[in-house]
Design a protein around this motif. Structure first.
Motif, PDB file in Angstrom:
ATOM      1  N   ARG A  14      91.785 -22.776  20.342  1.00 47.06           N
ATOM      2  CA  ARG A  14      91.059 -22.871  19.076  1.00 47.06           C
ATOM      3  C   ARG A  14      91.501 -21.768  18.127  1.00 47.06           C
ATOM      4  O   ARG A  14      91.785 -22.007  16.954  1.00 47.06           O
ATOM      5  CB  ARG A  14      89.547 -22.790  19.314  1.00 47.06           C
ATOM      6  CG  ARG A  14      88.749 -22.889  18.014  1.00 47.06           C
ATOM      7  CD  ARG A  14      87.270 -22.890  18.263  1.00 47.06           C
ATOM      8  NE  ARG A  14      86.748 -21.693  18.891  1.00 47.06           N
ATOM      9  CZ  ARG A  14      86.536 -20.532  18.245  1.00 47.06           C
ATOM     10  NH1 ARG A  14      86.815 -20.403  16.966  1.00 47.06           N
ATOM     11  NH2 ARG A  14      86.033 -19.503  18.907  1.00 47.06           N
ATOM     12  N   LEU A  21      84.599 -22.706  15.281  1.00 49.41           N
ATOM     13  CA  LEU A  21      83.745 -23.403  16.253  1.00 49.41           C
ATOM     14  C   LEU A  21      83.202 -24.686  15.633  1.00 49.41           C
ATOM     15  O   LEU A  21      83.182 -25.739  16.278  1.00 49.41           O
ATOM     16  CB  LEU A  21      82.577 -22.511  16.681  1.00 49.41           C
ATOM     17  CG  LEU A  21      82.849 -21.464  17.737  1.00 49.41           C
ATOM     18  CD1 LEU A  21      81.682 -20.483  17.821  1.00 49.41           C
ATOM     19  CD2 LEU A  21      83.091 -22.101  19.092  1.00 49.41           C
ATOM     20  N   LYS A  22      82.779 -24.608  14.376  1.00 49.44           N
ATOM     21  CA  LYS A  22      82.188 -25.757  13.685  1.00 49.44           C
ATOM     22  C   LYS A  22      83.173 -26.920  13.571  1.00 49.44           C
ATOM     23  O   LYS A  22      82.799 -28.077  13.787  1.00 49.44           O
ATOM     24  CB  LYS A  22      81.708 -25.326  12.299  1.00 49.44           C
ATOM     25  CG  LYS A  22      80.966 -26.394  11.556  1.00 49.44           C
ATOM     26  CD  LYS A  22      80.442 -25.863  10.235  1.00 49.44           C
ATOM     27  CE  LYS A  22      79.667 -26.944   9.505  1.00 49.44           C
ATOM     28  NZ  LYS A  22      79.110 -26.439   8.243  1.00 49.44           N
ATOM     29  N   ALA A  25      83.741 -28.387  17.197  1.00 48.04           N
ATOM     30  CA  ALA A  25      82.489 -29.012  17.643  1.00 48.04           C
ATOM     31  C   ALA A  25      82.268 -30.340  16.929  1.00 48.04           C
ATOM     32  O   ALA A  25      81.891 -31.341  17.553  1.00 48.04           O
ATOM     33  CB  ALA A  25      81.317 -28.063  17.399  1.00 48.04           C
ATOM     34  N   VAL A  30      79.682 -32.226  19.400  1.00 51.57           N
ATOM     35  CA  VAL A  30      78.705 -31.323  20.010  1.00 51.57           C
ATOM     36  C   VAL A  30      78.316 -30.261  18.987  1.00 51.57           C
ATOM     37  O   VAL A  30      78.959 -30.119  17.949  1.00 51.57           O
ATOM     38  CB  VAL A  30      79.248 -30.632  21.299  1.00 51.57           C
ATOM     39  CG1 VAL A  30      79.586 -31.652  22.372  1.00 51.57           C
ATOM     40  CG2 VAL A  30      80.444 -29.747  20.994  1.00 51.57           C
ATOM     41  N   SER A  31      77.285 -29.492  19.278  1.00 48.64           N
ATOM     42  CA  SER A  31      76.894 -28.397  18.393  1.00 48.64           C
ATOM     43  C   SER A  31      77.836 -27.210  18.602  1.00 48.64           C
ATOM     44  O   SER A  31      78.523 -27.115  19.619  1.00 48.64           O
ATOM     45  CB  SER A  31      75.454 -27.966  18.692  1.00 48.64           C
ATOM     46  OG  SER A  31      75.394 -27.307  19.947  1.00 48.64           O
ATOM     47  N   THR A  32      77.827 -26.300  17.638  1.00 49.86           N
ATOM     48  CA  THR A  32      78.652 -25.099  17.788  1.00 49.86           C
ATOM     49  C   THR A  32      78.179 -24.265  18.978  1.00 49.86           C
ATOM     50  O   THR A  32      78.992 -23.674  19.681  1.00 49.86           O
ATOM     51  CB  THR A  32      78.651 -24.242  16.500  1.00 49.86           C
ATOM     52  OG1 THR A  32      77.310 -23.913  16.170  1.00 49.86           O
ATOM     53  CG2 THR A  32      79.315 -24.958  15.353  1.00 49.86           C
ATOM     54  N   THR A  34      76.908 -25.390  21.761  1.00 51.30           N
ATOM     55  CA  THR A  34      77.406 -26.031  22.986  1.00 51.30           C
ATOM     56  C   THR A  34      78.878 -25.713  23.187  1.00 51.30           C
ATOM     57  O   THR A  34      79.303 -25.367  24.298  1.00 51.30           O
ATOM     58  CB  THR A  34      77.177 -27.549  22.931  1.00 51.30           C
ATOM     59  OG1 THR A  34      75.766 -27.793  22.888  1.00 51.30           O
ATOM     60  CG2 THR A  34      77.777 -28.261  24.131  1.00 51.30           C
ATOM     61  N   LEU A  35      79.672 -25.798  22.125  1.00 59.40           N
ATOM     62  CA  LEU A  35      81.095 -25.479  22.245  1.00 59.40           C
ATOM     63  C   LEU A  35      81.278 -24.023  22.666  1.00 59.40           C
ATOM     64  O   LEU A  35      82.111 -23.723  23.524  1.00 59.40           O
ATOM     65  CB  LEU A  35      81.832 -25.750  20.931  1.00 59.40           C
ATOM     66  CG  LEU A  35      83.332 -25.467  20.967  1.00 59.40           C
ATOM     67  CD1 LEU A  35      84.037 -26.316  22.033  1.00 59.40           C
ATOM     68  CD2 LEU A  35      83.949 -25.672  19.606  1.00 59.40           C
ATOM     69  N   TYR A  36      80.482 -23.132  22.104  1.00 66.96           N
ATOM     70  CA  TYR A  36      80.545 -21.719  22.498  1.00 66.96           C
ATOM     71  C   TYR A  36      80.273 -21.578  23.997  1.00 66.96           C
ATOM     72  O   TYR A  36      80.950 -20.818  24.693  1.00 66.96           O
ATOM     73  CB  TYR A  36      79.546 -20.879  21.690  1.00 66.96           C
ATOM     74  CG  TYR A  36      79.500 -19.447  22.150  1.00 66.96           C
ATOM     75  CD1 TYR A  36      80.465 -18.540  21.726  1.00 66.96           C
ATOM     76  CD2 TYR A  36      78.531 -19.016  23.050  1.00 66.96           C
ATOM     77  CE1 TYR A  36      80.445 -17.223  22.169  1.00 66.96           C
ATOM     78  CE2 TYR A  36      78.505 -17.706  23.496  1.00 66.96           C
ATOM     79  CZ  TYR A  36      79.465 -16.816  23.052  1.00 66.96           C
ATOM     80  OH  TYR A  36      79.456 -15.528  23.505  1.00 66.96           O
ATOM     81  N   TYR A  38      80.851 -23.829  26.279  1.00 68.83           N
ATOM     82  CA  TYR A  38      82.041 -24.312  26.987  1.00 68.83           C
ATOM     83  C   TYR A  38      83.095 -23.210  27.016  1.00 68.83           C
ATOM     84  O   TYR A  38      83.702 -22.953  28.057  1.00 68.83           O
ATOM     85  CB  TYR A  38      82.652 -25.541  26.305  1.00 68.83           C
ATOM     86  CG  TYR A  38      81.819 -26.794  26.269  1.00 68.83           C
ATOM     87  CD1 TYR A  38      80.710 -26.984  27.085  1.00 68.83           C
ATOM     88  CD2 TYR A  38      82.161 -27.828  25.413  1.00 68.83           C
ATOM     89  CE1 TYR A  38      79.964 -28.149  27.038  1.00 68.83           C
ATOM     90  CE2 TYR A  38      81.430 -29.006  25.360  1.00 68.83           C
ATOM     91  CZ  TYR A  38      80.334 -29.169  26.171  1.00 68.83           C
ATOM     92  OH  TYR A  38      79.610 -30.334  26.117  1.00 68.83           O
ATOM     93  N   LYS A  49      83.625 -35.362  26.962  1.00 68.51           N
ATOM     94  CA  LYS A  49      83.844 -34.302  25.973  1.00 68.51           C
ATOM     95  C   LYS A  49      85.111 -33.509  26.300  1.00 68.51           C
ATOM     96  O   LYS A  49      85.867 -33.126  25.410  1.00 68.51           O
ATOM     97  CB  LYS A  49      82.642 -33.356  25.887  1.00 68.51           C
ATOM     98  CG  LYS A  49      81.355 -34.025  25.467  1.00 68.51           C
ATOM     99  CD  LYS A  49      81.433 -34.612  24.082  1.00 68.51           C
ATOM    100  CE  LYS A  49      80.103 -35.244  23.710  1.00 68.51           C
ATOM    101  NZ  LYS A  49      80.170 -35.978  22.465  1.00 68.51           N
TER     102      LYS A  49
END
Length: 83
Positions: A14, A21-22, A25, A30-32, A34-36, A38, A49
Motif C-alpha cells: 500500500r 487506507l481509505k 479499503a 471494508v472500513s479503514t 478493518t483494513l488497518y 488486516y 477480501k
C-alpha cells in the motif's frame, strides 16, 4: 536518512503504491479500521477480501507475511525483503 521497519507485505504494498487506507479499503469494500487491522495482523481477512487485495495489488505474494522495508525521510518505501 533511511529507516528500516518491519510490517506486513500488505502495508508495504500500500505504501509502495502511495495508496491511503481509505483508497484500498474502498476498493475491497471494508472500513479503514478493518483494513488497518488486516495490516497489523489484529484480524485475518476472509478469503474473498484477501483475493480482492491480491487482485488490487496484482500479486500472488503472501500479503500477510512480515517483511522489512526501508523508507526514506518522507516515509516512501524503496526496498523490501522477506524475513
Amino acid at each position: 536518512m533511511k529507516q528500516r521497519i518491519k510490517t506486513t507485505r500488505l502495508r508495504a504494498e500500500r505504501l509502495r503504491h502511495d495508496y491511503s487506507l481509505k483508497e484500498v479499503a474502498g476498493e475491497i469494500g471494508v472500513s479503514t479500521g478493518t483494513l488497518y487491522k488486516y495490516e497489523s495482523l489484529e484480524r485475518t481477512p476472509p478469503l474473498q477480501k484477501y483475493r480482492k487485495l491480491e487482485s488490487f495489488f496484482n500479486t500472488k505474494e503472501n500479503l500477510l507475511e512480515i517483511v522489512e522495508i526501508e523508507i526514506d525521510k518522507d516515509r516512501v518505501p524503496f526496498a523490501m525483503k522477506s524475513l
